[in-house]
Scaffold this motif. Structure first.
Motif, PDB file in Angstrom:
ATOM      1  N   CYS A   1      55.931  15.176 -11.616  1.00  0.00           N
ATOM      2  CA  CYS A   1      54.683  15.928 -11.706  1.00  0.00           C
ATOM      3  C   CYS A   1      54.849  17.222 -12.495  1.00  0.00           C
ATOM      4  O   CYS A   1      53.887  17.753 -13.014  1.00  0.00           O
TER       5      CYS A   1
ATOM      6  N   GLY B   1      52.001   7.418 -26.993  1.00  0.00           N
ATOM      7  CA  GLY B   1      50.671   8.017 -26.856  1.00  0.00           C
ATOM      8  C   GLY B   1      50.790   9.431 -26.334  1.00  0.00           C
ATOM      9  O   GLY B   1      51.737   9.750 -25.620  1.00  0.00           O
ATOM     10  N   ASN B   2      49.832  10.260 -26.685  1.00  0.00           N
ATOM     11  CA  ASN B   2      49.834  11.613 -26.137  1.00  0.00           C
ATOM     12  C   ASN B   2      49.688  11.539 -24.621  1.00  0.00           C
ATOM     13  O   ASN B   2      50.342  12.250 -23.879  1.00  0.00           O
ATOM     14  N   THR B   3      48.812  10.661 -24.182  1.00  0.00           N
ATOM     15  CA  THR B   3      48.765  10.325 -22.772  1.00  0.00           C
ATOM     16  C   THR B   3      49.565   9.041 -22.634  1.00  0.00           C
ATOM     17  O   THR B   3      49.292   8.081 -23.336  1.00  0.00           O
ATOM     18  N   THR B   4      50.575   9.067 -21.792  1.00  0.00           N
ATOM     19  CA  THR B   4      51.458   7.903 -21.707  1.00  0.00           C
ATOM     20  C   THR B   4      50.672   6.689 -21.238  1.00  0.00           C
ATOM     21  O   THR B   4      49.999   6.725 -20.214  1.00  0.00           O
ATOM     22  N   LEU B   5      50.788   5.649 -22.020  1.00  0.00           N
ATOM     23  CA  LEU B   5      50.042   4.428 -21.736  1.00  0.00           C
ATOM     24  C   LEU B   5      50.797   3.630 -20.677  1.00  0.00           C
ATOM     25  O   LEU B   5      51.968   3.330 -20.850  1.00  0.00           O
TER      26      LEU B   5
ATOM     27  N   PRO C   1      47.328  12.824 -13.050  1.00  0.00           N
ATOM     28  CA  PRO C   1      47.843  12.805 -11.675  1.00  0.00           C
ATOM     29  C   PRO C   1      47.580  11.515 -10.891  1.00  0.00           C
ATOM     30  O   PRO C   1      48.490  11.067 -10.194  1.00  0.00           O
TER      31      PRO C   1
ATOM     32  N   GLN D   1      57.303  17.676 -14.986  1.00  0.00           N
ATOM     33  CA  GLN D   1      57.916  17.495 -16.301  1.00  0.00           C
ATOM     34  C   GLN D   1      56.854  17.557 -17.392  1.00  0.00           C
ATOM     35  O   GLN D   1      55.664  17.357 -17.168  1.00  0.00           O
ATOM     36  N   LEU D   2      57.318  17.839 -18.590  1.00  0.00           N
ATOM     37  CA  LEU D   2      56.384  17.993 -19.703  1.00  0.00           C
ATOM     38  C   LEU D   2      56.472  16.835 -20.694  1.00  0.00           C
ATOM     39  O   LEU D   2      55.672  16.727 -21.611  1.00  0.00           O
ATOM     40  N   LEU D   3      57.462  15.963 -20.493  1.00  0.00           N
ATOM     41  CA  LEU D   3      57.722  14.937 -21.501  1.00  0.00           C
ATOM     42  C   LEU D   3      56.629  13.886 -21.572  1.00  0.00           C
ATOM     43  O   LEU D   3      56.206  13.489 -22.653  1.00  0.00           O
ATOM     44  N   PHE D   4      56.170  13.449 -20.431  1.00  0.00           N
ATOM     45  CA  PHE D   4      55.134  12.427 -20.416  1.00  0.00           C
ATOM     46  C   PHE D   4      53.867  13.020 -19.837  1.00  0.00           C
ATOM     47  O   PHE D   4      53.877  13.541 -18.730  1.00  0.00           O
ATOM     48  N   GLN D   5      52.811  12.933 -20.600  1.00  0.00           N
ATOM     49  CA  GLN D   5      51.536  13.431 -20.079  1.00  0.00           C
ATOM     50  C   GLN D   5      50.846  12.275 -19.367  1.00  0.00           C
ATOM     51  O   GLN D   5      50.380  11.337 -19.998  1.00  0.00           O
TER      52      GLN D   5
END
Lengths: 357, 1082
Positions: free
Chosen positions: A77, A10-14, A86, A79-83
């Motif tokens: 916080c 997912g673009n936002t990590t599920l 917060p 890293q770019l790999l997992f969106q």
């Protein structure tokens, strides 16, 4: 028809909190699937076992990828790999660094070494935690310990800063680091009644009252150790028990202050000298690394046990310790007022926490 | 020579440990553009180096600016041996080349290595100074805007939609060059990445030249694809729709709702009409030519400056390839003409758009498609890619003739694709034949049109509603406001009316009078490749419908292989069509939108996957049921079985109708005064029976002339088919799915979205496969995949999976790979209920439109040709446009035009069906929630707030395959994102096997897309698409490789809620510190 490859990104990590907990608890994918099945998920969502398996595998894979980052939460916080939003990040970190108090209790005062890690299977058997979960928690302790080992400043704040933990959890870790540094004996049978919470509180009191950070914020030494100078100075307190006059004066001052105020006045009066000797001797032993191990044993055996057998109430103990600490102000020949009060503040707080009626 | 590129390397973080001894890294950076390279100092012994370099300046041609990517390489300095590469960042600087997009690229980029993946991040600032050289458009095409979005982008207005543009470039694939045998995999991968980057830059520039030639300023619906032809080379091709766009810089002038004036004037697009007209309906002034500040020169072909490297690419002469020459001429003259025939003169009157300004689409004929099987041969001379061009030209010609056969002069929703296996390649093209309103296609009339629209539209739509109300469907429930619709030819059904001649139909079909207006004929089923028009009147909700099919084929070589594939194709098309039709009927629906049929070729099989969104169009007749007939009627138990099946089917239809809320008004036919088709047809409605559908020989996809389908069960195969029909499980409650942009029947989206990609590779197992087991396996694979998506996203319920895009690949024998990209959007259930209750009195018909969509073309409402007569009823407009199509006739058919193997080409036209019934008299009430937002004051977010480098927060970047974001307004397009990545591993097991490898890679691709968007100052990617995902593994060698190509439009959006709070004063707006994502921060 078997699926060799089966992924969902997912673009936002599920993140499924339930599966995360199962992963943290150290279950394998198949164990986790059967647990989820038992939870009645299948009925609720009307799906199939294979879907559940695929879902669980997927989450576990994600967690494995995240684990590397969880070892260094500020990286998680940045890293770019997992969106990950917060609040989710915070929950992940908190979940990862949460520990079982029973496990922490077992490890308190032990060296966080490979040897200890090998003993984890026994710990696992005793606590009912899976070995994998034990290892993760042990590694967390060790990682936090290593990270702050060389740093200066208040321990809990350092940990909070480096691992982005919520303040209570950071304080617990600070206690663990403190114990790992000072290596108090806590495993004795006599001390089993003390929970992790009790000991962690003691550690916090000791750090709060005795360490450098407590005195000056920009301390020169790490907070995990009680400063050498303070320990050396404790020798000066010997006079309170070795000088007969001082001891008698001290006793009369305390007695006059407490008369009629505590229910166990007579017992206190009888035991005063023994108690006072015990309380001061604990301090005298602190500078000697070999004797420091006995700190908690001494407190329990020589102070708390006699009180308990005389049926002191917690209030009695509090009142006693209060006047016991302040009485030397009126002692003419005693010059180490500040030192004494600093020492006793720590001891009193520990005792009060440790005293289970 | 008009450009200066400036690059600054700020810092790195989280670099990998390159020196085991010290656990540290001595990093430095090489910045390369074209043939120039700069280096930073070595920053010793740090994993978080702070280079803070000077500005590296490259003085370059704008042509080079367009073609070349900026290449940043991070290395570890080693005193004694060669420096080790840590990884690279490629930055496409194209967005900096046109004034409206980004002005600076600045931010943290993941450092990417094709072997190790992401290894730390680097902070880079990039700027471009374009010299103000008026001649700059001669050599390059800087300034032409590109959009992947297949509709007119939200903050623009289409002045003219010019038409089709295409181009392709070819080269040798570095992977197959001799040098590849001696270089490392990393070097090979990087050569490929760089080459593709160069080729797409070049392609884009060439397309841009054609755009300028056509006097447009933008390409919308830009689709660029790679064909990895292996030995025979690498083809990069692109298609798109040329438009002249006008920025809606002061939307406030048009939309009464918004009153925040723009302070955007500084950023006027170079060709923007300086006097944006407002409500004034005064005499129109023709669009002035001087609005185009460039001089459209014909001499855009240039000689190559034989610049660099052995990688020298493809045609350096712009005219060398493609049909540019042929197109260029006609277009110039075309633009002067105003007649519809102008469109027909175009070589390819194709449009890659799938959503149109209201009024643009007059009639829709049906799906046209063409396929061609080709044998690949080595491309000997990359400078002359004529063969590939000729192949596509052939197919396009075919599409065009199919469209003509349907009485249509244009093709919309047009797309092209390929499937390659070894040396065989299937080229496919498909689109929807349509009749368009010519007024959008030429300039000259535009100004008039606009005036016309503005003055005429309120009279048409909102009698009784506020003056100046621009919403297409007025929110007002006041029935008087709707009177106009009945009088005029209703926009909700016009596009359904047949464009072809009833008396001279290209195929047998059934027609009825439109259920909506009862004036024109409509088919009984409508298949299209476009999105549901905003104005369409739909009953109930839509759903995703898929047809899935496998066909075994013998392994063969070259020509024999191509022959067998060609022979199989028509059967597959037929079956796919049958399945679609059956499944559509099973859901009680009568139209398909967004139809995409994908035929994939593998070593020993062909796979067909068709996806579309089924809906019930109020204008079309109610579909008949499905009837089962047995071949052996004497057998009692068999009969019983049949009737059992029949009952099951009927139950399913009933259930589906309930599920999708399909309850069209049941009206007695007597009410209808209008002529009714001959009685025979009417009676058929009731009896619903027909002859068998087993007409493979004739390839008549019409299944005879009937209202209900009869499925004949004559063998086990047929039985399987029926079973498979019923195995499609409906999505769990709370879930809907579609493959179009918007879900009919749902309009109250909430802002939560989740875009995802799921990939599955399955082994089909045993060798003794039959078509049936294959079909079943494939079907199960797709169904399980959908099921697991529903399960994964269960926390978002109620939600809809939109733009569900399946891609099938056959990477090896017995391996099937399915990739799905879609977006889950939550919606508010309660509001749906309210909306359902509201419009009961007058009609059950509801036009479900998306808020966004409504705002999209606020000015393009059904332009009337006769500008001076605002009161002219729209009906006349539409009738005028259709007059040439003659009297509609009942028809429905498909034909397969299957040519010989000689040209290895076959195709089919696929269309329409018709049937008669009735329509109830009365007005149509449409409901659509009013878009409350006021358009954004443009200045907002101009000044991108905190550059992400200065603090540690990672800004949230949304990604969606849709062209809009629910609950938000797109305020600026920053340029297209078009990225190509290769990832390879030689330690597959260690990386978690194939799943771990691909999972990480896709996550990395997302991360890199997000980083680029964030660096451009954007907070979302719209129209995101994963065009390619080629995965190869060799588990024995512990190796795997994957190539991924993605694209989309980088945008800035603002939440509607924030918009409302937006202060009017520009000064305060500009200083807004955080990016509009709002929910950012860490």
């Amino acid at each position: 028809m078997t699926s060799d490859l089966d992924i969902f990104v997912g673009n936002t990590t599920l993140i499924d909190e339930e599966v995360y907990q199962l992963w943290l608890d150290g279950y394998t994918v198949s164990e986790a699937v059967s647990r989820r099945l038992r939870g009645g998920l299948l009925e609720r969502s009307g799906t199939s076992v294979s879907v559940l398996q695929s879902d669980t595998r997927d989450h576990f894979r994600t967690f494995q990828m995240l684990e590397r980052l969880l070892h260094s939460p500020p990286r998680l916080c940045q890293q770019l790999l997992f969106q990950i939003p917060p609040p989710r990040q915070a929950a992940l970190i908190q979940g990862y660094y949460a520990f079982e108090p029973a496990l922490a209790r077992e490890l308190l005062g032990k060296k966080l070494s490979k040897g200890t890690k090998k003993e984890l299977d026994e710990v696992s058997a005793r606590t009912g935690l899976s070995l994998r979960a034990c290892r993760r928690q042990f590694d967390n302790f060790k990682r936090v310990f290593k990270a702050v080992e060389e740093l200066k400043g208040p321990l809990a704040e350092l940990i909070q800063q480096h691992f982005l933990l919520p303040p209570p959890l950071a304080r617990d870790y600070a206690a663990i680091v403190f114990f790992a540094n000072s290596r108090f004996e806590t495993g004795k049978r006599r001390l089993q009644f003390l929970s992790f919470g009790d000991l962690a509180a003691c550690a916090q009191h000791m750090m709060g009252h005795w360490t450098q950070g407590a005195m000056t914020p920009e301390a020169a030494e790490p907070d995990g150790d009680v400063p050498r100078s303070f320990l050396q100075d404790l020798k000066e307190l010997k006079v309170l028990v070795s000088d007969k006059d001082l001891l008698d004066q001290h006793k009369s001052l305390v007695c006059s202050a407490l008369r009629g105020k505590i229910s166990v006045y007579n017992e206190m009066e009888t035991n005063f000298k023994a108690l006072s000797r015990a309380l001061v001797n604990v301090g005298l032993k602190l500078p000697h690394p070999r004797d420091v191990r006995d700190f908690f044993v001494d407190l329990v055996e020589k102070v708390l046990d006699p009180c308990r057998s005389d049926h002191w109430s917690l209030g009695d103990l509090r009142l006693f310790l209060g006047s016991y600490t302040t009485a030397p102000r009126a002692l003419g020949g005693f010059r180490h007022q500040l030192l004494w009060e600093r020492y006793m503040a720590g001891i009193s707080a520990c005792l009060l926490r440790m005293y289970h009626e | 020579m008009p450009g200066k590129l400036k690059v600054k390397i700020v810092a790195g973080r989280h670099l990998p440990v390159m020196d085991r001894a010290s656990d540290l890294t001595d990093a430095f950076v090489e910045v390369k553009f074209g043939n120039t390279t700069f280096k930073t100092d070595v920053y010793p012994k740090s994993l978080n180096p702070q280079w803070n370099s000077e500005w590296f300046k490259f003085e370059v041609d704008d042509e080079e600016l367009q073609d070349e990517p900026l290449q940043i390489t991070v290395l570890d300095h080693d005193t004694y041996s060669a420096n080790d590469a840590i990884g690279k960042v490629y930055i496409d600087i194209d967005p900096l080349l046109y004034s409206e997009a980004a002005t600076v690229i600045s931010g943290w980029f993941p450092i990417y290595d094709t072997i190790h993946g992401i290894r730390g991040e680097i902070n880079v600032v990039v700027k471009v100074d374009l010299f103000n050289d008026l001649n700059r458009f001669r050599q390059s095409s800087c300034g032409v805007k590109f959009f992947c979005t297949t509709s007119i982008p939200k903050c623009y207005r289409a002045v003219i939609i010019h038409g089709f543009v295409e181009e392709l470039v070819v080269n040798e694939d570095p992977e197959y060059q001799w040098i590849d045998r001696i270089r490392t995999p990393r070097a090979s991968n990087e050569a490929r990445q760089r080459l593709i980057s160069l080729m797409s830059g070049e392609l884009q520039r060439k397309i841009g030249l054609k755009v300028l030639e056509m006097r447009g300023n933008a390409v919308v619906g830009y689709l660029q694809c790679f064909d990895l032809e292996g030995e025979s080379g690498l083809v990069v091709r692109a298609i798109g729709t040329v438009c002249t766009l006008d920025k809606l810089s002061n939307t406030s002038a048009f939309l009464p709702a918004c009153n925040s004036p723009s302070k955007e004037m500084k950023e006027i697009p170079f060709n923007e009409d300086p006097n944006p007209n407002t409500h004034s309906s005064g005499p129109s002034t023709p669009l002035k030519n001087q609005t185009y500040s460039f001089s459209p020169s014909k001499s855009y072909s240039r000689q190559s400056s034989s610049s660099d490297t052995d990688l020298s690419l493809t045609p350096k002469t712009g005219m060398g390839s493609g049909s540019a020459g042929k197109e260029g001429g006609p277009f110039k003259t075309l633009l002067r003409q105003q007649t519809q025939s102008a469109l027909e003169q175009r070589e390819f009157p194709f449009f890659t758009l799938t959503t149109f300004p209201p009024g643009f689409l007059v009639h829709v004929g049906g799906v046209v498609s063409a396929r061609s099987v080709k044998l690949l041969d080595r491309i000997h001379n990359p400078d002359e890619p004529e063969t590939r061009d000729a192949w596509w030209a052939e197919i396009r010609q075919e599409i065009k003739s199919h469209a003509k056969a349907l009485g249509c002069h244009a093709v919309v929703g047009y797309s092209e694709s390929t499937s390659i296996c070894e040396e065989v390649c299937i080229l496919s093209a498909s689109g929807t034949a349509a009749v368009l309103n010519p007024r959008f296609l030429q300039d000259g009339t535009v100004e008039g049109c606009l005036e016309q629209r503005l003055s005429w539209q309120p009279g048409f739509f909102s009698i009784g509603s506020e003056k100046g109300e621009v919403d297409f469907f007025p929110q007002s429930q006041d029935s008087s406001s709707l009177l106009g619709i009945e009088e005029a030819s209703p926009p909700g059904c016009g596009f359904c009316h047949i464009p072809y001649d009833e008396l001279n139909m290209p195929f047998p079909a059934h027609l009825t009078y439109c259920y909506n207006c009862r004036k024109q004929k409509v088919p009984d089923v409508l298949f299209t490749t476009i999105d549901l028009p905003v104005e369409a009147i739909v009953i109930g909700k839509g759903c995703l419908i898929q047809a899935r099919l496998c066909r075994l084929k013998k392994k063969a070589q070259a020509e024999a292989n191509a022959t067998s594939i060609s022979n199989l194709l028509p059967f597959m098309e037929y079956e796919v069509h049958t399945q679609l039709m059956n499944k559509l009927k099973l859901r009680g629906m009568n139209a398909l939108f967004g139809l995409r049929i994908q035929i994939t070729v593998g070593e020993n099989m062909l796979m067909g996957l068709a996806s579309a969104t089924g809906v019930y169009l109020a204008a079309l007749p109610t579909p008949g049921g499905i009837q089962i007939a047995g071949k052996t009627p004497n057998d009692g138990t068999y009969e019983q079985h049949i009737s059992h099946m029949q009952k099951k089917i009927n139950d399913t239809i009933a259930k589906n109708k309930e599920l999708y809320e399909i309850n069209p008004p049941e009206l007695p036919e007597e009410i209808i005064g209008s002529p009714i088709p001959e009685p025979r047809q009417r009676s058929r409605l009731l009896r619903s029976q027909s002859e068998s559908s087993d007409e493979v020989t004739e390839l008549d996809l019409s299944h005879g002339k009937k209202d209900a389908f009869v499925l004949e069960i004559d063998d086990t195969d047929a039985m399987e088919d029926v079973h498979s029909l019923l195995t499609d499980a409906p999505p769990p409650s709370g879930f809907y799915s579609c493959n179009t942009e918007i879900m009919p029947g749902i309009s109250n989206w909430t802002p939560e979205i989740q875009m995802f990609t799921a990939v599955r590779v399955s082994r089909l197992g045993n060798i003794n496969l039959t078509n049936q087991t294959l079909n079943k396996n494939f079907n199960d694979l797709c169904e399980n995949l959908l099921k697991s998506l529903y399960f994964k996203l269960r926390s978002m319920v109620p939600c809809c999976l939109c733009h569900v895009n399946f891609t099938v690949a056959l990477p090896e024998d017995e391996l099937v790979q399915i990739a799905v990209t879609a977006v889950a959007i939550t919606f508010d259930k309660n509001q749906t209920l309210q909306a359902n209750k509201a419009p009961t009195e007058k009609s059950q018909q509801r036009a479900s439109t998306d808020n966004e969509e409504q705002l999209q073309f606020p000015l393009e409402l059904c332009p009337d040709p006769l500008a001076s007569q605002p009161s002219l009823p729209a009906k006349e407009v539409l009738e005028g446009a259709t007059s040439q199509t003659g009297i509609p006739a009942a028809q429905r058919a498909t034909s397969i035009d299957y040519s010989s193997f000689a040209d290895r080409c076959n195709s089919w036209i696929e269309l329409i069906k018709l049937k008669a019934q009735t329509i109830r008299r009365g007005s149509i009430k449409t409901t659509a929630s009013l878009d409350k937002t006021s358009p954004l004051a443009e200045g907002y977010l101009r000044h991108r707030s905190v550059p992400s480098c200065t603090n540690s927060t990672v800004s949230v970047v949304k990604m969606t395959p849709l062209s809009f974001l629910p609950g938000a307004k797109i305020t600026k397009y920053l340029g297209i994102i078009n990225m190509f990545f290769i990832r390879e591993t030689t330690s597959l097991r260690e990386e978690g096997g194939v799943s771990g490898f691909l999972h990480a890679f896709i996550a990395e691709v997302f991360a890199m897309v997000r980083a680029h968007v964030a660096a451009l100052g954007g907070n979302a990617v719209v129209s995101y698409i994963m065009k390619q995902c080629v995965f190869m593994e060799n588990p024995n060698k512990n190796q795997a490789q994957c190539l991924i190509n993605v694209s989309g439009d980088a945008v800035i959006f603002v939440r509607e809620s924030e918009l409302e709070m937006l202060p009017v004063q520009p000064s305060t707006v500009v200083s807004q510190p955080t990016s509009s994502g709002g929910d950012v921060t860490t």
